[in-house]
Design a protein around this motif. Structure first.
Motif, short mmCIF file in Angstrom:
data_model
loop_
_atom_site.label_atom_id
_atom_site.label_comp_id
_atom_site.label_asym_id
_atom_site.label_seq_id
_atom_site.Cartn_x
_atom_site.Cartn_y
_atom_site.Cartn_z
N LEU A 1 0.61 -1.37 0.45
CA LEU A 1 -0.08 0.17 -0.25
C LEU A 1 1.13 1.33 -0.22
O LEU A 1 0.63 2.11 -0.64
N THR A 2 2.19 1.36 0.80
CA THR A 2 2.61 2.41 0.95
C THR A 2 3.55 2.30 -0.87
O THR A 2 3.34 3.08 -1.33
N LEU A 3 3.80 1.44 -0.94
CA LEU A 3 4.79 1.77 -2.56
C LEU A 3 3.36 1.72 -3.71
O LEU A 3 3.83 3.43 -4.54
N ALA A 4 2.05 1.39 -3.81
CA ALA A 4 1.24 2.10 -4.38
C ALA A 4 0.85 3.57 -4.69
O ALA A 4 0.68 3.80 -4.75
N MET A 5 1.22 3.98 -3.23
CA MET A 5 0.93 5.30 -2.62
C MET A 5 1.77 6.21 -2.81
O MET A 5 1.52 7.22 -3.58
N ARG A 6 2.90 5.83 -2.69
CA ARG A 6 4.33 6.52 -3.77
C ARG A 6 4.29 6.68 -4.91
O ARG A 6 4.51 7.25 -6.13
N THR A 7 3.61 5.36 -5.61
CA THR A 7 4.08 5.44 -7.17
C THR A 7 2.83 6.50 -7.94
O THR A 7 3.16 7.21 -8.60
N THR B 1 17.17 4.21 7.58
CA THR B 1 16.51 5.30 5.98
C THR B 1 16.21 6.44 6.15
O THR B 1 16.94 6.87 5.50
N THR B 2 15.74 7.06 7.03
CA THR B 2 15.60 8.42 7.16
C THR B 2 17.34 9.00 6.77
O THR B 2 17.04 9.96 5.75
N ALA B 3 18.08 9.31 7.29
CA ALA B 3 19.30 9.70 7.60
C ALA B 3 20.14 9.08 6.31
O ALA B 3 20.45 9.52 5.35
N ALA B 4 19.74 7.54 5.17
CA ALA B 4 20.04 7.09 3.82
C ALA B 4 19.04 8.49 3.26
O ALA B 4 19.93 8.69 2.38
N SER C 1 3.34 2.11 16.26
CA SER C 1 3.45 0.79 16.21
C SER C 1 4.39 0.33 15.34
O SER C 1 5.35 1.35 14.52
N SER C 2 4.81 -1.44 14.83
CA SER C 2 5.41 -1.41 13.60
C SER C 2 5.32 -1.23 13.00
O SER C 2 5.93 -1.19 11.75
N GLY C 3 3.57 -1.44 12.48
CA GLY C 3 3.32 -0.64 11.50
C GLY C 3 3.80 0.58 10.24
O GLY C 3 3.93 0.39 9.17
N ILE C 4 3.79 1.24 11.55
CA ILE C 4 4.37 2.39 11.31
C ILE C 4 5.74 2.98 10.77
O ILE C 4 6.17 3.59 10.01
N ALA C 5 6.57 2.20 11.39
CA ALA C 5 7.98 2.35 11.59
C ALA C 5 8.25 0.67 9.80
O ALA C 5 9.30 1.56 9.13
N LEU C 6 7.58 0.12 9.53
CA LEU C 6 7.33 -0.19 8.47
C LEU C 6 6.69 0.35 7.32
O LEU C 6 7.89 0.72 6.14
N TYR C 7 5.89 1.41 7.36
CA TYR C 7 5.98 1.89 6.48
C TYR C 7 7.22 3.56 6.10
O TYR C 7 7.53 3.72 4.98
N TRP C 8 8.01 3.93 7.35
CA TRP C 8 8.91 4.80 6.83
C TRP C 8 10.08 4.10 6.24
O TRP C 8 10.46 4.84 5.46
N THR D 1 9.56 1.70 3.57
CA THR D 1 8.97 1.71 2.29
C THR D 1 9.48 2.92 1.99
O THR D 1 10.00 2.66 0.92
N SER D 2 8.79 3.71 2.25
CA SER D 2 8.46 4.96 1.67
C SER D 2 9.85 5.39 1.56
O SER D 2 10.61 6.32 0.96
N ASN D 3 10.88 5.69 3.29
CA ASN D 3 11.78 5.86 3.40
C ASN D 3 13.08 5.45 1.51
O ASN D 3 13.69 6.71 1.05
#
Length: 211
Positions: A33-39, A147-150, A182-189, A191-193
């Motif tokens: 879902l994150t990749l779909a939104m970013r795409t 990934t944020t730092a990268a 939640s870990s779901g938020i971290a996973l979203y970050w 992926t988005s990063n």
């Protein structure tokens, strides 16, 4: 508010469809879902990034002239501002990039809606080593910070004197937040990063070919 609830409800339904009907599970559903939104936002974010890079290049070229104006009109701020505006206009620049600001405003409710959905709707599902995506996970929090730092490190035209601060500060904030969310938020970050980093590297390659 009704439009907001409709949007978050749609995202929640998409998340559940990916996790359950498509059999991906909650973790992969968050990634997809994150990749779909970013795409979906890529045409907008790519054009804004190109615009910002072109603006930064022009400002870098004008830096000596801007510095000369500061020195010449050091005691007359009004004259300095007037001459600076004239210089900007001569090179097709404005003090503030309205289109970039508008683009950021357009993206905000879309991204915030996804964030709110993941914050409320991941649940206690397991993913890889994480037993409960609804609770924080230290490893995912660290990966989110890295990934944020990268993503910050590959940003073009970063001021050298502030480079380390601009890389570390968002990463530290991300780590602290991910340790309490939640870990779901971290996973979203994460992926988005990763998506943003890949997009920036591709942008730098395009700019290098054009130069």
């Amino acid at each position: 508010m009704e439009l907001w609830h409709a949007w978050t409800g749609l995202l929640q339904q998409m998340l559940q469809t990916l996790a359950t009907d498509w059999g991906l599970g909650a973790g992969l559903a968050v990634v997809v879902l994150t990749l779909a939104m970013r795409t979906a936002l890529l045409p907008l974010t790519w054009s804004l990034a190109l615009r910002a890079a072109a603006r930064q290049q022009k400002l870098a070229m004008l830096a000596p002239q801007l510095q000369a104006l500061k020195e010449k009109y050091a005691t007359d701020r009004r004259a300095q501002m007037r001459r600076t505006l004239e210089l900007y206009q001569q090179h097709g620049l404005s003090m503030a990039d309205g289109k970039s600001l508008l683009g950021a405003i357009v993206q905000m409710p879309l991204i915030l809606g996804l964030y709110q959905t993941l914050r409320n709707g991941v649940g206690p599902a397991a993913f890889l080593w994480v037993r409960n995506l609804g609770r924080p996970d230290a490893i995912l929090a660290i990966l989110a910070a890295v990934t944020t730092a990268a993503a910050m490190a590959v940003a073009p035209q970063m001021p050298e004197q502030m480079r380390l601060l601009l890389i570390l500060l968002p990463a530290v904030f991300c780590l602290l937040a991910a340790l309490h969310l939640s870990s779901g938020i971290a996973l979203y970050w994460i992926t988005s990063n990763a998506f943003g980093t890949a997009q920036t590297l591709a942008l730098r390659r395009v700019l290098k070919r054009r130069s």
